[in-house]
Design an enzyme around this catalytic site. Structure first.
Site, PDB file in Angstrom:
ATOM      1  CG  HIS A 132      -1.870   0.990   1.441  1.00 22.28           C
ATOM      2  ND1 HIS A 132      -1.591   2.259   1.879  1.00 22.28           N
ATOM      3  CD2 HIS A 132      -3.212   0.950   1.227  1.00 22.28           C
ATOM      4  CE1 HIS A 132      -2.720   2.948   1.941  1.00 22.28           C
ATOM      5  NE2 HIS A 132      -3.715   2.180   1.554  1.00 22.28           N
ATOM      6  CG  ASP A 209       0.859  -2.480   5.981  1.00 21.61           C
ATOM      7  OD1 ASP A 209      -0.065  -2.746   6.771  1.00 21.61           O
ATOM      8  OD2 ASP A 209       0.713  -1.773   4.964  1.00 21.61           O
ATOM      9  CD  GLN A 212      -6.412  -4.940   4.238  1.00 16.89           C
ATOM     10  OE1 GLN A 212      -7.270  -5.705   4.692  1.00 16.89           O
ATOM     11  NE2 GLN A 212      -6.703  -3.716   3.855  1.00 16.89           N
ATOM     12  CE  LYS A 235      -7.018  -0.439   6.494  1.00 12.60           C
ATOM     13  NZ  LYS A 235      -7.843  -0.010   5.355  1.00 12.60           N
ATOM     14  CB  CYS A 374      -3.615   3.276  -1.517  1.00 14.09           C
ATOM     15  SG  CYS A 374      -4.827   4.537  -1.188  1.00 14.09           S
TER      16      CYS A 374
END
Ligand code: 7TS
Length: 417
Positions: A132, A209, A212, A235, A374
């Site tokens: 991202h 990261d 997700q 999220k 993104c």
């Protein structure tokens, strides 16, 4: 979807879960709402909405500073939620959990407070093509400022990271590796443990990261041995707040990110000293209600069990991949094996703009996202300017995927004339 006829994947009882989400009870354009944009932000269960409501009804007050009962209550709950987040990702100490605005701010915090002290001219930073923008742009800014180089691990024909490049690109020159655990476009699950091990073998730190992944599968920062790990509360059923996990020794050695109230111990006219961890990185009045309501979001996920959440999404992805492949001409980006991806499926329909696809879905009450999500370098890799993306979470059922596939076939028909 009635409660008397629970729809089940291997992991979860979706019919029961759906009853906890007031927003999902409505119709859009006369159709039952089908929310397939959880990679952008998830819906909130009643328990989280109530936690937010309760804060404003009963104990809205500043944290850390007040000596009155309301402020003590707010502080206890805010710090209690931090400890719950700590346990959720199995961090050693609550001092390693920093509240931020979102994943983006968490990564930028590392780029500024760790990067500006530790990256020098000639150093290398390695990231991946799956990222991202929030895990690319902060490193570009840092590399440019310091005269460092930024390198990208490539993606293979199956949408997986090129494993051999983890070894060849991460070298003695590498000071930092920034990699996602799961792509928000292809859903690709990366060999994050191998990436972290490689980073450590060359003396680099690794920023993960987990935007997700923490919401979708069990994540244990100690077993990963992650140095930094970033994710977003919004999220994972929670409100708009971000989290940065950082190893204590690394956070201790860093200078502050933002200066102001709460992050100091003492301020003199010519210098200041810093508060203890984690507050050294939390300048100003924080998102108090948002932090507190994370506690309810984590309770909800823990009650479901993160193994079950992952099993459910894997099954939904397998079901969707199978059905979508039958729609003529539809191109799915990323791995076609559900074991190698999360519950995110981006696709292209030949000669139809993704925004038009999304609009037709909207008419059917289906929320999907269209654009580059993104992740422009990844789209460029696939030779696509944009894709349409469906992403799943705990409240999605196979029947909704049937509707997605049905509508996709309709899109093909409409545009064929
Ligand atoms: N990293 C990944 C892998 C993401 O998917 C996102 C947001 C971010 C970082 C940034 O998170 P934020 O909370 O700071 O915005 N992804 C998306 C998406 O896929 N659609 O909207 C936001």
């Amino acid at each position: 979807m009635s409660a008397t006829n629970p729809i089940k994947t291997k992991g979860l009882n979706v019919a029961a879960i759906r009853e906890d989400f007031p927003i999902l009870q409505q119709t859009v354009n006369g159709k039952p709402l089908i929310y397939l944009d959880s990679a952008a932000t998830t819906q909130k269960p009643e328990a989280v909405i109530q936690a937010m409501d309760e804060y404003y009804h009963k104990y809205n007050a500043i944290v850390h500073r007040g000596v009155y009962a309301l402020a003590e209550e707010a502080t206890a709950r805010y710090e209690g939620a931090r400890k719950k987040i700590q346990k959720f990702i199995n961090a050693k100490s609550y001092r390693e959990i920093v509240y931020t605005r979102n994943t983006t701010e968490s990564i930028n915090l590392v780029a500024y407070a760790w990067g500006r002290k530790n990256i020098h001219a000639g150093d290398e930073i390695v990231t991946t093509l799956l990222e991202h923008h929030s895990n690319i742009v902060p490193w570009q800014l840092l590399a440019k400022e310091k005269g460092a180089a930024l390198k990208f691990i490539d993606v293979d024909e199956n949408g997986l990271l090129r494993g051999e490049q983890i070894e060849t690109l991460v070298t003695e020159k590498t000071k930092l590796v920034a990699a996602t655990m799961a792509s928000n476009v292809t859903g690709t699950l990366t060999p994050i443990k191998q990436i972290i091990e490689r980073a450590h073998a060359v003396g680099a730190v690794c920023v993960v990261d987990a935007a997700q992944s923490v919401p979708h599968m069990p994540v244990d920062v100690q077993s990963l041995d992650a140095d930094f790990l970033a994710f977003s509360g919004h999220k994972m059923l929670g409100p708009f707040v971000g989290i940065l996990y950082g190893k204590r020794a690394l956070l201790e050695a860093m200078d502050p990110f933002l200066g102001g109230g709460d992050m100091i111990r003492e301020v003199f006219m010519d210098h200041s000293t810093w508060n203890e961890l984690p507050w050294k990185f939390e300048a100003g009045t924080p998102a108090i209600m948002e932090g507190i309501a994370m506690s309810a979001a984590i309770d909800y996920l823990n009650a479901l069990g993160m193994d079950h959440v992952r099993a459910h999404e894997r099954d939904l992805a397998a079901y969707a991949l199978d059905k979508m492949r039958d729609v003529e001409g539809v191109r799915i980006v990323g791995p076609l094996d559900a074991d190698q991806r999360g519950g995110v499926i981006a696709f292209a329909v030949p000669e139809v703009h993704p925004h038009d696809v999304a609009q037709i879905f909207d008419r059917e009450g289906i929320c999907v996202r269209a654009g580059h999500h993104c992740a422009m370098p990844l789209h460029e890799h696939y030779g696509l300017a944009a894709t349409t993306r469906a992403s799943f979470y705990v409240y999605n059922a196979p029947e909704e995927i049937d509707k997605l596939v049905e509508t996709l076939a309709k899109v093909r028909q409409i545009f064929r004339g």
